[in-house]
Design a protein around this motif. Structure first.
Motif, PDB file in Angstrom:
ATOM      1  N   THR A 277       0.918  -1.245  -0.058  1.00  0.00           N
ATOM      2  CA  THR A 277       0.308  -0.092   0.063  1.00  0.00           C
ATOM      3  C   THR A 277       0.789   1.109  -0.063  1.00  0.00           C
ATOM      4  OG1 THR A 277      -1.652  -1.206   1.224  1.00  0.00           O
ATOM      5  CG2 THR A 277      -1.792   1.178   1.354  1.00  0.00           C
ATOM      6  N   LEU A 278       0.796   1.961  -1.140  1.00  0.00           N
ATOM      7  CA  LEU A 278       1.798   3.398  -1.093  1.00  0.00           C
ATOM      8  C   LEU A 278       0.798   4.515  -0.546  1.00  0.00           C
ATOM      9  CD1 LEU A 278       3.896   4.866  -2.233  1.00  0.00           C
ATOM     10  CD2 LEU A 278       2.781   4.947  -4.405  1.00  0.00           C
ATOM     11  N   ILE A 279       1.491   5.004   0.608  1.00  0.00           N
ATOM     12  CA  ILE A 279       0.879   5.924   1.084  1.00  0.00           C
ATOM     13  C   ILE A 279       1.484   7.138   0.973  1.00  0.00           C
ATOM     14  CG2 ILE A 279      -0.009   7.009   3.515  1.00  0.00           C
ATOM     15  CD1 ILE A 279      -0.210   3.976   4.164  1.00  0.00           C
ATOM     16  N   LYS A 280       1.048   8.440   0.563  1.00  0.00           N
ATOM     17  CA  LYS A 280       1.654   9.601   0.134  1.00  0.00           C
ATOM     18  C   LYS A 280       0.900  10.986   1.217  1.00  0.00           C
ATOM     19  CE  LYS A 280       3.321   8.533  -4.347  1.00  0.00           C
ATOM     20  NZ  LYS A 280       3.405   9.049  -5.845  1.00  0.00           N
ATOM     21  N   CYS A 281       1.634  11.519   1.769  1.00  0.00           N
ATOM     22  CA  CYS A 281       1.231  12.452   2.436  1.00  0.00           C
ATOM     23  C   CYS A 281       1.967  13.954   2.170  1.00  0.00           C
ATOM     24  CB  CYS A 281       1.440  12.254   4.132  1.00  0.00           C
ATOM     25  SG  CYS A 281       0.339  10.579   4.654  1.00  0.00           S
ATOM     26  N   ASN A 282       1.059  14.818   1.632  1.00  0.00           N
ATOM     27  CA  ASN A 282       1.464  16.180   1.358  1.00  0.00           C
ATOM     28  C   ASN A 282       2.804  16.053   0.468  1.00  0.00           C
ATOM     29  OD1 ASN A 282      -0.163  17.558   3.134  1.00  0.00           O
ATOM     30  ND2 ASN A 282       1.115  17.283   4.698  1.00  0.00           N
ATOM     31  N   GLU A 283       2.474  15.221  -0.602  1.00  0.00           N
ATOM     32  CA  GLU A 283       3.634  15.046  -1.490  1.00  0.00           C
ATOM     33  C   GLU A 283       4.099  16.236  -2.311  1.00  0.00           C
ATOM     34  OE1 GLU A 283       2.784  12.520  -4.861  1.00  0.00           O
ATOM     35  OE2 GLU A 283       0.888  12.495  -4.647  1.00  0.00           O
ATOM     36  N   ASN A 284       3.055  17.028  -2.448  1.00  0.00           N
ATOM     37  CA  ASN A 284       3.484  18.279  -3.323  1.00  0.00           C
ATOM     38  C   ASN A 284       4.380  19.345  -2.478  1.00  0.00           C
ATOM     39  OD1 ASN A 284       1.900  17.502  -5.610  1.00  0.00           O
ATOM     40  ND2 ASN A 284      -0.014  18.217  -4.792  1.00  0.00           N
ATOM     41  N   ASN A 285       3.915  19.316  -1.011  1.00  0.00           N
ATOM     42  CA  ASN A 285       4.774  20.159  -0.134  1.00  0.00           C
ATOM     43  C   ASN A 285       5.829  19.417   0.120  1.00  0.00           C
ATOM     44  OD1 ASN A 285       2.575  22.002  -0.293  1.00  0.00           O
ATOM     45  ND2 ASN A 285       1.266  21.071   0.979  1.00  0.00           N
ATOM     46  N   LYS A 286       6.924  19.675  -0.083  1.00  0.00           N
ATOM     47  CA  LYS A 286       8.185  18.985   0.333  1.00  0.00           C
ATOM     48  C   LYS A 286       8.703  19.317   1.771  1.00  0.00           C
ATOM     49  CE  LYS A 286       8.811  17.198  -3.769  1.00  0.00           C
ATOM     50  NZ  LYS A 286       8.930  15.902  -4.222  1.00  0.00           N
ATOM     51  N   THR A 287       8.177  20.653   2.205  1.00  0.00           N
ATOM     52  CA  THR A 287       8.455  20.913   3.814  1.00  0.00           C
ATOM     53  C   THR A 287       7.249  21.317   4.187  1.00  0.00           C
ATOM     54  OG1 THR A 287       9.214  23.208   2.926  1.00  0.00           O
ATOM     55  CG2 THR A 287      10.992  21.714   3.168  1.00  0.00           C
ATOM     56  N   VAL A 288       7.098  21.312   5.493  1.00  0.00           N
ATOM     57  CA  VAL A 288       5.766  21.708   6.292  1.00  0.00           C
ATOM     58  C   VAL A 288       5.484  23.330   6.071  1.00  0.00           C
ATOM     59  CG1 VAL A 288       5.997  19.826   7.892  1.00  0.00           C
ATOM     60  CG2 VAL A 288       7.162  22.028   8.478  1.00  0.00           C
ATOM     61  N   GLU A 289       4.177  23.570   6.323  1.00  0.00           N
ATOM     62  CA  GLU A 289       3.772  25.098   5.932  1.00  0.00           C
ATOM     63  C   GLU A 289       4.149  25.915   7.324  1.00  0.00           C
ATOM     64  OE1 GLU A 289      -0.443  24.949   5.616  1.00  0.00           O
ATOM     65  OE2 GLU A 289      -0.242  23.741   3.478  1.00  0.00           O
ATOM     66  N   THR A 290       4.539  25.484   8.469  1.00  0.00           N
ATOM     67  CA  THR A 290       4.894  26.257   9.211  1.00  0.00           C
ATOM     68  C   THR A 290       6.287  26.567   9.391  1.00  0.00           C
ATOM     69  OG1 THR A 290       5.175  24.147  10.858  1.00  0.00           O
ATOM     70  CG2 THR A 290       3.345  25.200  11.001  1.00  0.00           C
ATOM     71  N   LEU A 291       7.161  26.201   8.380  1.00  0.00           N
ATOM     72  CA  LEU A 291       8.518  26.521   8.228  1.00  0.00           C
ATOM     73  C   LEU A 291       8.729  27.907   7.351  1.00  0.00           C
ATOM     74  CD1 LEU A 291      11.850  25.817   8.725  1.00  0.00           C
ATOM     75  CD2 LEU A 291      11.339  24.297   6.692  1.00  0.00           C
ATOM     76  N   VAL A 292       9.244  28.485   7.854  1.00  0.00           N
ATOM     77  CA  VAL A 292       9.610  29.856   7.259  1.00  0.00           C
ATOM     78  C   VAL A 292      10.954  29.614   6.693  1.00  0.00           C
ATOM     79  CG1 VAL A 292      10.075  32.302   7.181  1.00  0.00           C
ATOM     80  CG2 VAL A 292       8.131  31.224   8.506  1.00  0.00           C
ATOM     81  N   GLN A 293      11.220  29.781   5.255  1.00  0.00           N
ATOM     82  CA  GLN A 293      12.649  29.510   4.862  1.00  0.00           C
ATOM     83  C   GLN A 293      13.145  30.897   3.985  1.00  0.00           C
ATOM     84  OE1 GLN A 293      12.573  25.486   2.557  1.00  0.00           O
ATOM     85  NE2 GLN A 293      10.540  25.656   3.190  1.00  0.00           N
ATOM     86  N   SER A 294      14.261  30.980   4.178  1.00  0.00           N
ATOM     87  CA  SER A 294      14.822  32.370   3.621  1.00  0.00           C
ATOM     88  C   SER A 294      16.345  32.046   3.218  1.00  0.00           C
ATOM     89  CB  SER A 294      14.617  33.423   4.517  1.00  0.00           C
ATOM     90  OG  SER A 294      15.249  33.237   5.871  1.00  0.00           O
ATOM     91  N   LEU A 295      16.966  33.002   2.561  1.00  0.00           N
ATOM     92  CA  LEU A 295      18.437  33.102   2.294  1.00  0.00           C
ATOM     93  C   LEU A 295      19.005  34.390   2.457  1.00  0.00           C
ATOM     94  CD1 LEU A 295      19.001  34.452  -0.640  1.00  0.00           C
ATOM     95  CD2 LEU A 295      17.973  32.334  -1.397  1.00  0.00           C
ATOM     96  N   ILE A 296      20.224  34.526   2.841  1.00  0.00           N
ATOM     97  CA  ILE A 296      21.044  35.694   2.942  1.00  0.00           C
ATOM     98  C   ILE A 296      22.155  35.630   1.900  1.00  0.00           C
ATOM     99  CG2 ILE A 296      22.481  37.073   4.444  1.00  0.00           C
ATOM    100  CD1 ILE A 296      20.733  36.336   6.654  1.00  0.00           C
TER     101      ILE A 296
END
Length: 494
Positions: A277-296
């Protein structure tokens, strides 16, 4: 009738036959066209029928998935009372998405391929169904969990120990860097669950007398994509040949879990999965929504200074700083301690005892900074990490996803900052392509950065000189050791 009439008759006859043959060929073409149209019509009808049947099947599967994913509490699961009691004590209330989808399927007897984001509760998703079935079977060497890193193995052991508290569960952790004789003694005590790295497990299967996996009923591969890489491939192949065959008579079950498994699906036949049984959870979102990602964007020669500036801006927050090399990891640790930050290092050159000690200091809050290589990128569950800093940009997007997954776990918020130099632009573009969005650019106080630059660079130069001195001492000691051993051999020969 003259000669001219005969000639005319001879000529006219062939013309008539030609017209007849042309008419016949035209009729044949019309007939073939009609038959072809009928055939195409019939195929279209069959196709529409099959598509409707397929859609019906898909609807049934979707309804089934929906009914399974409607599980809102662990009490909705058919678990033994002892396990339910432990889950309540651990304050597990609402299952995560991967748990709500995979545990019911596992309880029904299916093999599982689970793909979910880091920090989504994958360990409990495979541990709970295993412990539930163990309650009925009561066998030793019952479940083998294969993992790529020692730290992940120790963490999974703690989860199993916590969940199996009321069941008298015995676990054994078999990893490199630890005393093999002590591990052999633990294996001889017949544990129910064995958590292992592939290389050390193979050592015990070949060298520890009396140890075998004939009773094995569950094989679990956590971070399966990494285990299927070339680094672990030969050891995994050997282990799979030794294990009992996963067929109807043996009934061995296989669970594979990872955050980034999709690229390795073609290799999963090695594990002999039976109708998984193949189970995919939030496969379109590689990272969680509560994570703020940035760069400098880091100008040349200012990376150390900007790191110190960031840590000063987020003083007393728990931060994991990832480097690409062990030497960078060690250098930053010495530098930050020299600048009065509370940091510890975690990399592959440290003994297992030192690695465990660094993790314990960080988890206990005695050190709020952990500088680490990708050894710490996978599977470590430290809930209170506020921020992840990529001092060195990882060479692939998979490593980036695992790194930033150390924060914003289990519904909490978190932040990741990547320090990008001119040499990292191609790497960061690849990562953004996989993520599906551009990382936002953070602004820094350039004036403040320039003010602290001289002090940071002076300290960094001192650290590099000290590290070079220690490195030369080690080399000289090795040479002296090798020379003295040769002298001893010469004396014995005389």
């Amino acid at each position: 009738m003259g000669i001219s009439d005969k000639t005319t008759n001879r000529v006219s006859k062939p013309n008539g036959s030609k017209q007849l043959s042309t008419a016949q060929s035209l009729a044949d073409k019309i007939k073939q066209k009609a038959l072809q149209n009928m055939k195409e019509k019939k195929e279209a009808e069959n196709k529409s029928d099959s598509e409707s049947e397929k859609s019906d099947e898909e609807e049934e599967k979707e309804e089934e998935a929906k009914s399974e994913s409607t599980i809102t509490s662990f009490e909705d699961l058919d678990l033994v009372p002892e396990l339910q009691a432990t889950i309540k004590q651990l304050n597990f209330t609402k299952p995560t998405e991967i748990q709500a989808k995979s545990i019911p399927a596992a309880l029904k007897g299916s093999d599982i391929i689970g793909i979910a984001q880091t920090g989504s509760g994958k360990t409990a998703a495979f541990a709970i169904p295993v412990l539930n079935q163990l309650w009925y079977d009561k066998l030793y060497n019952y479940c083998l969990v294969l993992v790529p890193t020692r730290e992940l193995a120790l963490q999974i052991q703690k989860t199993f120990d916590a969940l199996g508290l009321e069941m008298g569960l015995k676990t054994c952790c078999v990893v490199g860097g630890m005393n093999m004789i002590e591990q052999s003694r633990e294996l001889m005590k017949k544990p129910h669950i064995i958590i292992a790295t592939p290389g050390r497990l193979m050592d015990h299967l070949e060298n520890t007398k009396g140890f075998n996996l004939k009773n094995l009923k569950f094989l679990i591969m956590d971070e399966a994509d990494r285990l299927l890489d070339l680094e672990f491939g030969p050891a995994i192949d050997k282990i799979l040949k030794i294990l009992p065959v996963a067929d109807e008579t043996n009934g061995r079950r296989n669970f594979l879990f990872s955050a980034t498994l999709t690229e390795k699906l073609n290799k999963l036949t090695k594990v002999a999965l039976r109708d998984p049984t193949l189970i995919k959870c939030n496969e379109n979102n590689k990272t969680v929504e509560t994570l703020v990602q940035s760069l400098i964007v880091v100008p040349g020669g200012l990376k150390n200074t900007i790191l110190v500036y960031l840590l000063s801006e987020h003083l007393n927050k728990s931060v994991i700083i990832f480097t690409r090399t062990k030497s960078n990891c060690e250098r930053l640790n010495v530098l930050l301690n020299m600048l009065d930050f509370q940091s510890c290092a975690l990399h592959g050159d440290l003994s297992q005892q030192q690695r465990n000690g660094a993790l314990d200091l960080f988890k206990a809050g005695k050190r709020n900074l952990l500088i680490a290589t990708d050894v710490a990128a996978r599977g470590l569950d430290i809930p209170f990490v506020d921020m992840v800093i990529n001092y060195d940009i990882p060479v692939d997007s998979k490593s980036y996803i695992h790194r930033v997954g150390r924060t914003a776990r289990a519904g909490r918020s978190g932040k990741s900052i990547s320090l990008v130099s001119q040499y990292d632009l191609e790497l960061i573009l690849r990562i953004e392509q996989v993520l599906g969005f551009k990382l936002q650019k953070d602004e820094i106080n350039k004036q403040l950065v320039l003010q602290i630059r001289d002090n940071v660079e002076r300290c960094n130069s001192e650290v590099i000189m000290e590290m070079n001195r220690k490195s030369k001492e080690k080399k000289n000691n090795r040479k002296r050791g090798a020379r003295s051993s040769r002298d001893d051999m010469d004396k014995s020969e005389r």
